[in-house]
Design an enzyme around this catalytic site. Structure first.
Site, PDB file in Angstrom:
ATOM      1  N   HIS A 162       0.834  -1.210   0.000  1.00  0.00           N
ATOM      2  CA  HIS A 162       0.000   0.000   0.000  1.00  0.00           C
ATOM      3  C   HIS A 162       0.865   1.256   0.000  1.00  0.00           C
ATOM      4  CE1 HIS A 162      -3.337   2.677   1.297  1.00  0.00           C
ATOM      5  NE2 HIS A 162      -2.382   3.255   1.994  1.00  0.00           N
ATOM      6  N   GLU A 163       1.891   1.266   0.841  1.00  0.00           N
ATOM      7  CA  GLU A 163       2.741   2.457   0.937  1.00  0.00           C
ATOM      8  C   GLU A 163       3.575   2.651  -0.328  1.00  0.00           C
ATOM      9  OE1 GLU A 163       2.173   4.531   3.159  1.00  0.00           O
ATOM     10  OE2 GLU A 163       0.923   3.263   4.431  1.00  0.00           O
ATOM     11  N   GLU A 214      -6.038   6.879  -1.151  1.00  0.00           N
ATOM     12  CA  GLU A 214      -5.911   5.732  -0.252  1.00  0.00           C
ATOM     13  C   GLU A 214      -6.548   4.488  -0.873  1.00  0.00           C
ATOM     14  OE1 GLU A 214      -4.337   5.311   2.629  1.00  0.00           O
ATOM     15  OE2 GLU A 214      -3.546   7.342   2.495  1.00  0.00           O
TER      16      GLU A 214
END
Length: 269
Positions: free
Chosen positions: A128-129, A190
């Site tokens: 995700h990051e 996100e």
């Protein structure tokens, strides 16, 4: 300001914004006003400052474990993104968090390991990051904030003489832009990072279903308390889990391909 000057100013700003439009890895249109090299340098400088302010863990096994997971996911980053190397640092902090910065920098706080219970869940966070960097969300966030503030300043300048009512109106517009533009944009980013990250972890051979388990753990760790989604840069836990579940068929296909190719990570503390 004369009418012709107003039109010229508006036309110039509009042209600049249009030429700065780009597409994210998922095909979503995004605004990027700054050179990637400039954003990368900001990331490198920020990371150096963080390393000065927060100590790295002195537990070799913990550092090796995190790097083992991170390296497996990083190996799936396509070369087209032009990031030759990544630096991964495990910070000794109780924060349940991780981050990645432009310029190939990754930070993981030891507190995250209390919630990310296995290599697969840690891979979900790291994927995700990394996705935030690959999609140039940093550039997009800075550009959106800059364009929003510039637009309000321009509107104030061309809207007539100053007055108390005008000042109050533009103060409200500032609040409206924060809630209506900048925060929702964060939620879009996100969600996009969740999708890209899910695919990265699956391609690395980590079990994609564990991404759902991770966010269930996150919800438990927060005690069910979070900001209303409207006023948060992050989707709600329930929304996040639902979106991940919808992407699971594709992610499972990538996971099976990874296993067939011999990518079966075994990272342990």
């Amino acid at each position: 300001m004369k009418r012709w000057a107003k039109r010229a100013l508006i036309t110039g700003v509009s042209a600049a914004l249009l030429t700065a439009c780009a597409s994210s890895p998922t095909g979503r249109q995004q605004l990027k006003l700054f050179p990637s090299s400039e954003i990368d340098q900001m990331g490198v400088q920020s990371f150096a400052q963080m390393k000065e302010e927060t100590p790295a863990t002195n537990k070799t096994a913990t550092s090796q474990y995190v790097n083992c997971v991170a390296n497996q996911v990083i190996a799936q980053v396509p070369s087209k993104y032009g990031i030759d190397s990544w630096e991964v640092v495990v910070f000794d902090s109780e924060q349940v968090n991780a981050f990645a910065l432009p310029g190939g920098k990754v930070g993981v706080y030891t507190g995250l390991l209390d919630v990310a219970e296995n290599q697969h869940q840690l891979a979900a966070v790291i994927g995700h990051e990394l996705a935030h960097v690959l999609a140039e969300h940093g550039n997009e966030r800075v550009s959106t904030a800059y364009a929003t503030q510039t637009g309000l300043a321009l509107a104030y300048k061309i809207s007539g003489e100053p007055s108390e009512q005008k000042d109050q109106l533009f103060a409200l517009l500032g609040i409206g832009s924060q809630v209506g533009v900048i925060l929702p944009f964060g939620r879009i980013q996100e969600s996009e990072a969740d999708i890209i990250g899910l695919e990265l972890m699956a391609e690395a051979g980590f079990q994609p279903e564990q991404a759902v388990s991770l966010w269930e753990n996150m919800a438990k760790a927060s005690g069910g308390q979070s900001q209303p989604e409207l006023l948060s840069t992050h989707p709600s836990h329930d929304r996040r889990i639902k979106d991940l579940q919808e992407q699971m068929p594709k992610a499972n296909g990538l996971y099976q391909q990874a296993k067939a190719a011999g990518r079966v990570p075994s990272c342990k503390i």
